[in-house]
Design a protein around this motif. Sequence first.
Motif, PDB file in Angstrom:
ATOM      1  N   ARG A   1       0.793  -1.229   0.000  1.00 13.95           N
ATOM      2  CA  ARG A   1       0.000   0.000   0.000  1.00 13.95           C
ATOM      3  C   ARG A   1       0.830   1.287   0.000  1.00 13.95           C
ATOM      4  NH1 ARG A   1      -3.373  -3.173  -1.710  1.00 13.95           N
ATOM      5  NH2 ARG A   1      -5.393  -3.477  -0.719  1.00 13.95           N
ATOM      6  N   GLN A   2       1.989   1.243   0.606  1.00 16.61           N
ATOM      7  CA  GLN A   2       2.772   2.476   0.676  1.00 16.61           C
ATOM      8  C   GLN A   2       3.873   2.546  -0.382  1.00 16.61           C
ATOM      9  OE1 GLN A   2       3.899   2.734   4.840  1.00 16.61           O
ATOM     10  NE2 GLN A   2       1.828   3.353   5.426  1.00 16.61           N
ATOM     11  N   GLU A   3       4.357   1.384  -0.799  1.00 16.39           N
ATOM     12  CA  GLU A   3       5.411   1.388  -1.815  1.00 16.39           C
ATOM     13  C   GLU A   3       4.902   0.949  -3.180  1.00 16.39           C
ATOM     14  OE1 GLU A   3       9.032  -0.534  -0.546  1.00 16.39           O
ATOM     15  OE2 GLU A   3       8.889   0.374   1.453  1.00 16.39           O
ATOM     16  N   GLY A   4       3.664   0.464  -3.237  1.00 16.19           N
ATOM     17  CA  GLY A   4       3.033   0.132  -4.503  1.00 16.19           C
ATOM     18  C   GLY A   4       3.568  -1.102  -5.204  1.00 16.19           C
ATOM     19  N   LYS A   5       4.137  -2.008  -4.465  1.00 18.04           N
ATOM     20  CA  LYS A   5       4.697  -3.220  -5.070  1.00 18.04           C
ATOM     21  C   LYS A   5       3.578  -4.238  -5.338  1.00 18.04           C
ATOM     22  CE  LYS A   5       9.391  -2.724  -3.526  1.00 18.04           C
ATOM     23  NZ  LYS A   5       9.781  -1.879  -4.629  1.00 18.04           N
ATOM     24  N   SER A   6       3.786  -5.042  -6.361  1.00 13.88           N
ATOM     25  CA  SER A   6       2.802  -6.089  -6.700  1.00 13.88           C
ATOM     26  C   SER A   6       2.945  -7.255  -5.725  1.00 13.88           C
ATOM     27  CB  SER A   6       3.029  -6.576  -8.129  1.00 13.88           C
ATOM     28  OG  SER A   6       4.225  -7.333  -8.199  1.00 13.88           O
ATOM     29  N   ASN A   7       1.914  -8.113  -5.716  1.00 16.43           N
ATOM     30  CA  ASN A   7       1.965  -9.295  -4.831  1.00 16.43           C
ATOM     31  C   ASN A   7       3.153 -10.198  -5.172  1.00 16.43           C
ATOM     32  OD1 ASN A   7      -0.312  -8.327  -3.620  1.00 16.43           O
ATOM     33  ND2 ASN A   7      -1.699  -9.906  -4.407  1.00 16.43           N
ATOM     34  N   GLN A   8       3.464 -10.327  -6.457  1.00 10.26           N
ATOM     35  CA  GLN A   8       4.591 -11.165  -6.885  1.00 10.26           C
ATOM     36  C   GLN A   8       5.911 -10.579  -6.379  1.00 10.26           C
ATOM     37  OE1 GLN A   8       4.569 -14.272  -8.600  1.00 10.26           O
ATOM     38  NE2 GLN A   8       6.630 -14.141  -7.755  1.00 10.26           N
ATOM     39  N   GLU A   9       6.067  -9.248  -6.500  1.00  3.42           N
ATOM     40  CA  GLU A   9       7.308  -8.596  -6.022  1.00  3.42           C
ATOM     41  C   GLU A   9       7.466  -8.769  -4.516  1.00  3.42           C
ATOM     42  OE1 GLU A   9       8.058  -4.758  -8.897  1.00  3.42           O
ATOM     43  OE2 GLU A   9       6.247  -4.696  -7.647  1.00  3.42           O
ATOM     44  N   ILE A  10       6.359  -8.623  -3.785  1.00  2.00           N
ATOM     45  CA  ILE A  10       6.404  -8.785  -2.318  1.00  2.00           C
ATOM     46  C   ILE A  10       6.775 -10.226  -1.977  1.00  2.00           C
ATOM     47  CG2 ILE A  10       5.036  -8.709  -0.189  1.00  2.00           C
ATOM     48  CD1 ILE A  10       3.334  -6.497  -1.594  1.00  2.00           C
ATOM     49  N   ALA A  11       6.152 -11.172  -2.664  1.00  2.00           N
ATOM     50  CA  ALA A  11       6.453 -12.600  -2.424  1.00  2.00           C
ATOM     51  C   ALA A  11       7.931 -12.879  -2.656  1.00  2.00           C
ATOM     52  CB  ALA A  11       5.581 -13.473  -3.327  1.00  2.00           C
ATOM     53  N   ASP A  12       8.485 -12.333  -3.735  1.00  2.00           N
ATOM     54  CA  ASP A  12       9.910 -12.544  -4.042  1.00  2.00           C
ATOM     55  C   ASP A  12      10.795 -11.889  -2.986  1.00  2.00           C
ATOM     56  OD1 ASP A  12       9.117 -13.900  -6.320  1.00  2.00           O
ATOM     57  OD2 ASP A  12       9.495 -12.213  -7.686  1.00  2.00           O
ATOM     58  N   LEU A  13      10.449 -10.663  -2.581  1.00  2.00           N
ATOM     59  CA  LEU A  13      11.274  -9.959  -1.585  1.00  2.00           C
ATOM     60  C   LEU A  13      11.269 -10.653  -0.230  1.00  2.00           C
ATOM     61  CD1 LEU A  13      10.383  -6.188  -2.239  1.00  2.00           C
ATOM     62  CD2 LEU A  13      12.664  -7.180  -2.298  1.00  2.00           C
ATOM     63  N   LEU A  14      10.106 -11.154   0.196  1.00  2.00           N
ATOM     64  CA  LEU A  14       9.985 -11.730   1.539  1.00  2.00           C
ATOM     65  C   LEU A  14      10.157 -13.252   1.561  1.00  2.00           C
ATOM     66  CD1 LEU A  14       7.001  -9.591   2.935  1.00  2.00           C
ATOM     67  CD2 LEU A  14       9.454  -9.224   3.258  1.00  2.00           C
ATOM     68  N   GLY A  15      10.272 -13.843   0.362  1.00  2.00           N
ATOM     69  CA  GLY A  15      10.476 -15.298   0.297  1.00  2.00           C
ATOM     70  C   GLY A  15       9.238 -16.067   0.735  1.00  2.00           C
ATOM     71  N   ILE A  16       8.056 -15.548   0.396  1.00  2.00           N
ATOM     72  CA  ILE A  16       6.808 -16.237   0.726  1.00  2.00           C
ATOM     73  C   ILE A  16       5.979 -16.376  -0.560  1.00  2.00           C
ATOM     74  CG2 ILE A  16       6.710 -15.504   3.150  1.00  2.00           C
ATOM     75  CD1 ILE A  16       4.888 -13.212   2.375  1.00  2.00           C
ATOM     76  N   SER A  17       4.900 -17.146  -0.501  1.00  2.00           N
ATOM     77  CA  SER A  17       4.074 -17.344  -1.696  1.00  2.00           C
ATOM     78  C   SER A  17       3.134 -16.146  -1.911  1.00  2.00           C
ATOM     79  CB  SER A  17       3.247 -18.625  -1.561  1.00  2.00           C
ATOM     80  OG  SER A  17       2.224 -18.437  -0.610  1.00  2.00           O
ATOM     81  N   GLN A  18       2.641 -16.027  -3.143  1.00  2.00           N
ATOM     82  CA  GLN A  18       1.678 -14.956  -3.452  1.00  2.00           C
ATOM     83  C   GLN A  18       0.404 -15.138  -2.639  1.00  2.00           C
ATOM     84  OE1 GLN A  18       0.730 -14.661  -7.613  1.00  2.00           O
ATOM     85  NE2 GLN A  18       2.343 -13.167  -7.992  1.00  2.00           N
ATOM     86  N   LYS A  19       0.025 -16.378  -2.418  1.00  2.00           N
ATOM     87  CA  LYS A  19      -1.185 -16.643  -1.634  1.00  2.00           C
ATOM     88  C   LYS A  19      -1.014 -16.148  -0.209  1.00  2.00           C
ATOM     89  CE  LYS A  19      -4.484 -20.181  -0.483  1.00  2.00           C
ATOM     90  NZ  LYS A  19      -4.991 -21.496  -0.615  1.00  2.00           N
ATOM     91  N   THR A  20       0.169 -16.323   0.359  1.00  2.00           N
ATOM     92  CA  THR A  20       0.445 -15.833   1.716  1.00  2.00           C
ATOM     93  C   THR A  20       0.391 -14.308   1.736  1.00  2.00           C
ATOM     94  OG1 THR A  20       1.850 -17.766   2.125  1.00  2.00           O
ATOM     95  CG2 THR A  20       2.117 -15.899   3.614  1.00  2.00           C
ATOM     96  N   VAL A  21       0.925 -13.664   0.692  1.00  2.00           N
ATOM     97  CA  VAL A  21       0.870 -12.192   0.587  1.00  2.00           C
ATOM     98  C   VAL A  21      -0.586 -11.744   0.588  1.00  2.00           C
ATOM     99  CG1 VAL A  21       1.335 -10.214  -0.926  1.00  2.00           C
ATOM    100  CG2 VAL A  21       3.097 -11.964  -0.593  1.00  2.00           C
ATOM    101  N   LYS A  22      -1.423 -12.399  -0.232  1.00  2.00           N
ATOM    102  CA  LYS A  22      -2.847 -12.047  -0.306  1.00  2.00           C
ATOM    103  C   LYS A  22      -3.533 -12.222   1.047  1.00  2.00           C
ATOM    104  CE  LYS A  22      -3.678 -13.071  -5.181  1.00  2.00           C
ATOM    105  NZ  LYS A  22      -4.362 -13.930  -6.136  1.00  2.00           N
ATOM    106  N   ASN A  23      -3.223 -13.337   1.723  1.00  2.00           N
ATOM    107  CA  ASN A  23      -3.833 -13.604   3.037  1.00  2.00           C
ATOM    108  C   ASN A  23      -3.416 -12.540   4.053  1.00  2.00           C
ATOM    109  OD1 ASN A  23      -5.284 -15.859   2.269  1.00  2.00           O
ATOM    110  ND2 ASN A  23      -3.662 -17.308   2.855  1.00  2.00           N
ATOM    111  N   HIS A  24      -2.121 -12.205   4.071  1.00  2.00           N
ATOM    112  CA  HIS A  24      -1.643 -11.171   5.006  1.00  2.00           C
ATOM    113  C   HIS A  24      -2.338  -9.831   4.724  1.00  2.00           C
ATOM    114  CE1 HIS A  24       1.238 -13.435   7.233  1.00  2.00           C
ATOM    115  NE2 HIS A  24       2.171 -13.529   6.268  1.00  2.00           N
TER     116      HIS A  24
END
Length: 194
Positions: free
Chosen positions: A143-166
């Motif tokens: 929300r503040q840096e505007g990154k996509s779910n895929q970018e967040i998943a790659d940065l944090l080493g988690i799945s896209q589904k986990t990003v969506k759930n969080h």
Amino acid sequence: MDNSNLADKELAGLLKGGDRYAFRAIFNLYEKRLYAFVFSITKSHYSTEELLQEIFIKLWRQRKKIDTSKSFNAFIYTIARNLTYNHLRKIANQENLKQELWKNISCINDVEDQLIFSEYEDILEDILANLPQKKRSVFILSRQEGKSNQEIADLLGISQKTVKNHLWQTLKLIKTQLQPHLGLLFPAFFYFFI
């Protein structure tokens, strides 16, 4: 002295004495000329109609001040000119007042909006501070840096589904905790935050 001046003088004398027929005759004689005169200044049919009424009302009220040794034409045009210029001054003052008022209102609204916005930023920061680290990181990246779910998943080493759930859980928590404060909150601010 031509006949029209003589007729004006006679009518003016009768008007001064309160003769309503003389007033009607003067009205018929001057109405179109005064309309053209006033309209040439105001450029408004509505204002000209209003002023024409005022001119003849004032003429009737000031009929005792008519000096029959002087030009009646000058007398009635002086009334018309003064009322027209007073009308324009009044409009100019109202316009200046209106602009000043809008400027002050927009300044107040800007200040109020900034204060409300600042308060809700503080509330959001408190909510985020109490989140688990992973959820807070996901929300900030999204929300503040505007990154996509895929970018967040790659940065944090988690799945896209986990990003969506969080994100879903965090947004639900933010909405719940902001709910008591929504009376002051504008919808646009709410969507900005989340």
